[in-house]
Design an enzyme around this catalytic site. Structure first.
Site, mmCIF file in Angstrom:
data_model
loop_
_atom_site.group_PDB
_atom_site.id
_atom_site.type_symbol
_atom_site.label_atom_id
_atom_site.label_comp_id
_atom_site.label_asym_id
_atom_site.label_seq_id
_atom_site.Cartn_x
_atom_site.Cartn_y
_atom_site.Cartn_z
ATOM 1 N N HIS A 103 0.873 -1.167 0.000
ATOM 2 C CA HIS A 103 0.000 0.000 0.000
ATOM 3 C C HIS A 103 0.911 1.218 0.000
ATOM 4 O O HIS A 103 1.527 1.538 1.013
ATOM 5 C CB HIS A 103 -0.892 0.015 1.245
ATOM 6 N N GLY A 115 -4.616 5.542 -1.389
ATOM 7 C CA GLY A 115 -3.742 5.598 -0.238
ATOM 8 C C GLY A 115 -2.721 6.713 -0.273
ATOM 9 O O GLY A 115 -2.145 7.057 0.756
#
Length: 83
Positions: A12, A45
């Protein structure tokens, strides 16, 4: 690493486009709208400025949902429509 070790992996990626109160402190506002660009939203993200824990998937999903609702606006009937 995947290519070198032949082992699948995921990540991520966070913080490349941080959320801030103004263009001086971030790239997007609290509704994921990019400062200085009309109708440009960043909903992933990259708007999170720091790692929040082991797995940020739910936080990323929540931020994306907030940005999605920011892309909508209410019409006279109360129904949500896309900008």
């Amino acid at each position: 690493m995947e290519i070198l070790l032949d082992v699948p992996g995921t990540a991520h990626i966070l913080g490349g486009c941080p959320m801030g109160a103004s263009a001086e402190t971030g790239v997007v506002d609290d509704k994921c709208r990019a400062f200085g660009y009309r109708n440009l939203y960043v909903c992933d993200g990259s708007v999170l400025s720091a790692k929040l824990g082991v797995n940020p998937s739910l936080t990323i999903t929540a931020v994306t949902e907030r940005g999605r609702w920011g892309m909508c606006r209410r019409r006279g009937s109360g129904a949500r429509t896309w900008l």
